[in-house]
Design a protein around this motif. Structure first.
Motif, PDB file in Angstrom:
ATOM      1  N   ILE A 198       3.437  11.802   4.927  1.00 41.12           N
ATOM      2  CA  ILE A 198       4.063  11.794   6.250  1.00 41.12           C
ATOM      3  C   ILE A 198       5.325  10.930   6.222  1.00 41.12           C
ATOM      4  N   ASN A 199       5.252   9.781   5.548  1.00 42.07           N
ATOM      5  CA  ASN A 199       6.433   8.910   5.409  1.00 42.07           C
ATOM      6  C   ASN A 199       7.557   9.612   4.670  1.00 42.07           C
ATOM      7  N   ILE A 200       7.224  10.264   3.558  1.00 42.27           N
ATOM      8  CA  ILE A 200       8.249  10.958   2.763  1.00 42.27           C
ATOM      9  C   ILE A 200       8.950  12.017   3.606  1.00 42.27           C
TER      10      ILE A 200
ATOM     11  N   ASN B  29       0.832  -1.206   0.000  1.00 40.75           N
ATOM     12  CA  ASN B  29       0.000   0.000   0.000  1.00 40.75           C
ATOM     13  C   ASN B  29       0.865   1.254   0.000  1.00 40.75           C
ATOM     14  N   LEU B  30       1.899   1.253   0.846  1.00 40.77           N
ATOM     15  CA  LEU B  30       2.780   2.414   0.931  1.00 40.77           C
ATOM     16  C   LEU B  30       3.645   2.542  -0.316  1.00 40.77           C
ATOM     17  N   ALA B  31       4.216   1.435  -0.769  1.00 42.32           N
ATOM     18  CA  ALA B  31       5.106   1.468  -1.939  1.00 42.32           C
ATOM     19  C   ALA B  31       4.390   2.026  -3.169  1.00 42.32           C
ATOM     20  N   VAL B  32       3.190   1.545  -3.439  1.00 41.92           N
ATOM     21  CA  VAL B  32       2.426   2.002  -4.608  1.00 41.92           C
ATOM     22  C   VAL B  32       2.052   3.471  -4.463  1.00 41.92           C
ATOM     23  N   ALA B  33       1.670   3.879  -3.241  1.00 42.98           N
ATOM     24  CA  ALA B  33       1.320   5.285  -3.005  1.00 42.98           C
ATOM     25  C   ALA B  33       2.524   6.194  -3.213  1.00 42.98           C
ATOM     26  N   LEU B  34       3.712   5.750  -2.779  1.00 42.36           N
ATOM     27  CA  LEU B  34       4.923   6.548  -2.966  1.00 42.36           C
ATOM     28  C   LEU B  34       5.259   6.702  -4.446  1.00 42.36           C
ATOM     29  N   VAL B  35       5.100   5.620  -5.202  1.00 35.83           N
ATOM     30  CA  VAL B  35       5.347   5.666  -6.648  1.00 35.83           C
ATOM     31  C   VAL B  35       4.416   6.686  -7.307  1.00 35.83           C
TER      32      VAL B  35
ATOM     33  N   ILE C  21       3.376   6.492  12.534  1.00 33.52           N
ATOM     34  CA  ILE C  21       2.749   6.695  11.223  1.00 33.52           C
ATOM     35  C   ILE C  21       1.857   5.482  10.979  1.00 33.52           C
ATOM     36  N   HIS C  22       0.570   5.707  10.904  1.00 27.57           N
ATOM     37  CA  HIS C  22      -0.360   4.594  10.726  1.00 27.57           C
ATOM     38  C   HIS C  22      -0.187   3.936   9.359  1.00 27.57           C
ATOM     39  N   TYR C  23      -0.480   2.642   9.301  1.00 28.39           N
ATOM     40  CA  TYR C  23      -0.629   1.991   8.007  1.00 28.39           C
ATOM     41  C   TYR C  23      -1.774   2.687   7.272  1.00 28.39           C
ATOM     42  N   GLY C  24      -1.799   2.523   5.949  1.00 28.72           N
ATOM     43  CA  GLY C  24      -2.868   3.151   5.187  1.00 28.72           C
ATOM     44  C   GLY C  24      -3.436   2.225   4.137  1.00 28.72           C
ATOM     45  N   LEU C  25      -4.589   2.613   3.622  1.00 24.12           N
ATOM     46  CA  LEU C  25      -5.263   1.859   2.572  1.00 24.12           C
ATOM     47  C   LEU C  25      -5.423   2.718   1.325  1.00 24.12           C
TER      48      LEU C  25
END
Length: 381
Positions: free
Chosen positions: A371-373, A27-33, A175-179
């Motif tokens: 937030i992760n970035i 979920n995070l990897a695809v969102a970052l891309v 930092i919460h996990y996300g969907l």
């Protein structure tokens, strides 16, 4: 921003295993891309060495290797050397790894390492009140010592992990996990199979499944039309040595309950989402999580959830507003909350709508990716 993730699981047909950690990483990897970042995922303990492109994420499968002596050490160094080679080639800015098993113990990297608390063995041993192997503790502690910073999916998981390993709390960012919320739409929330209670997760003691069997027995005494559907791999039981925890559940179910239970085993993820849509109520009476992806997935699909009341769950659900929180050992109270929802369609609709709002507020991966970035940038500056 160029980020690398080290993991033993990822949701892809070529990867041997994928569970909650895998889902949260993807979920995070695809969102970052989608936000323009370059993401490389290193998946170790695989059947082959292979590079795959999936939704813009470059996945490197690292084959499992065995050595005559000290495989636990030499395989870690093998992963380290491979990752460092790609880090230099791809000019990766930061790496992230999980705390589980201390995989990055004995590894040294060319860039800063962040460890995310998906749940260490020490963390789960503490929650389950069981003794941890000393070797496992030392691997995890050494791995954490080598990290520059830490991310916790809930504040509770961060605080408890800091206590166990003596970490400085100011180095831990929640930092919460996300969907990807567009993948969890339910446009017909009032269409579902009446009286169906759904559990998703490994059939294992720490998930509260033995208590769930007792709870369902009580539910049936009040609502004879109730049904229980179970989805997930069966696991051995660490306390009794029984190879199947589901067998222990069967021994706990009343004769009436046995006729109202369907165990589907592990099914494709797309089918899991359909089962959530069809459920009347979802329930997760776990004793040990860091967050619980299936809880927020069910909430996103406008389902009322009866969840454990332990630590992390209090950050997901506001009791009585967007779900219910009950300790798994409070069998009667837990059963009563399930029955209350089964018997009140209006309450289910209100709670399901509020659950979706809570997920949109806290667990939207598009917001959490930013937030992760920002956090990654803060540790490499």
């Amino acid at each position: 921003m160029k980020v690398g993730y080290i993991t033993s699981e990822y949701p892809h047909p070529n990867v041997k295993h994928a569970a909650g950690i895998a889902t949260s990483i993807k979920n995070l990897a695809v969102a970052l891309v989608k936000k323009g970042a370059k993401v490389t995922v290193f998946v170790y303990h695989q059947n082959e060495n292979k590079i795959i492109d999936d939704e813009g994420v470059e996945i490197h499968l690292i084959k499992k290797e065995a050595y005559k002596l000290f495989t636990w050490y030499y395989y870690r160094k093998h992963i380290q050397n491979y990752v460092n080679k790609i880090v230099v080639k791809k000019e990766i800015d930061a790496l992230e790894a999980p705390d589980w098993t201390g995989i990055t113990a004995f590894m040294n990297f060319e860039v800063p390492l962040v460890i995310r608390f998906h749940g260490s063995d020490a963390y789960f041993c503490k929650l389950e009140k069981r003794k941890q192997k000393f070797k496992n503790f030392m691997f995890e502690k050494l791995a954490l010592k080598k990290a520059k910073a830490f991310i916790a999916p809930t504040t509770y998981a961060g605080i408890e992990t800091a206590k166990i390993f003596g970490l400085r709390k100011n180095k831990i960012k929640t930092i919460h996990y996300g969907l990807q919320l567009e993948n969890f739409e339910n446009n017909e929330p009032k269409v579902y199979d009446r009286n169906t209670i759904l559990y998703i997760g490994t059939i294992i003691r720490k998930k509260g499944v033995l208590e769930l069997a007792e709870i369902f027995n009580e539910v049936l005494k009040q609502n004879s039309n109730a049904k229980l559907i179970l989805i997930g791999n069966d696991a051995s039981d660490i306390k009794t040595g029984e190879k199947s925890t589901y067998k222990l559940m069967e021994q706990t179910f009343s004769e009436a309950a046995k006729k109202r239970v369907r165990y589907l085993g592990k099914i494709p993820y797309s089918e899991v989402k359909e089962q959530i849509k069809k459920a009347h109520v979802c329930t997760f009476p776990s004793f040990a999580e860091t967050l619980g992806m299936v809880t927020i997935e069910s909430m996103a699909m406008r389902k009322p959830v009866v969840n454990t009341s332990i630590g992390w769950a209090q950050e997901l659900i506001d009791d009585g507003i967007n779900g219910y929180l009950v300790h798994p050992t409070e069998i009667d109270k837990y059963a009563n909350q399930l029955v209350k929802l089964l018997n009140d369609e209006t309450l289910c609709a209100q709670m399901g709508s509020a659950a979706r709002e809570k997920v949109e507020e806290l667990f939207d991966i598009r917001k959490n990716a930013n937030i992760n970035i920002d956090y990654y940038k803060s540790i490499i500056s």
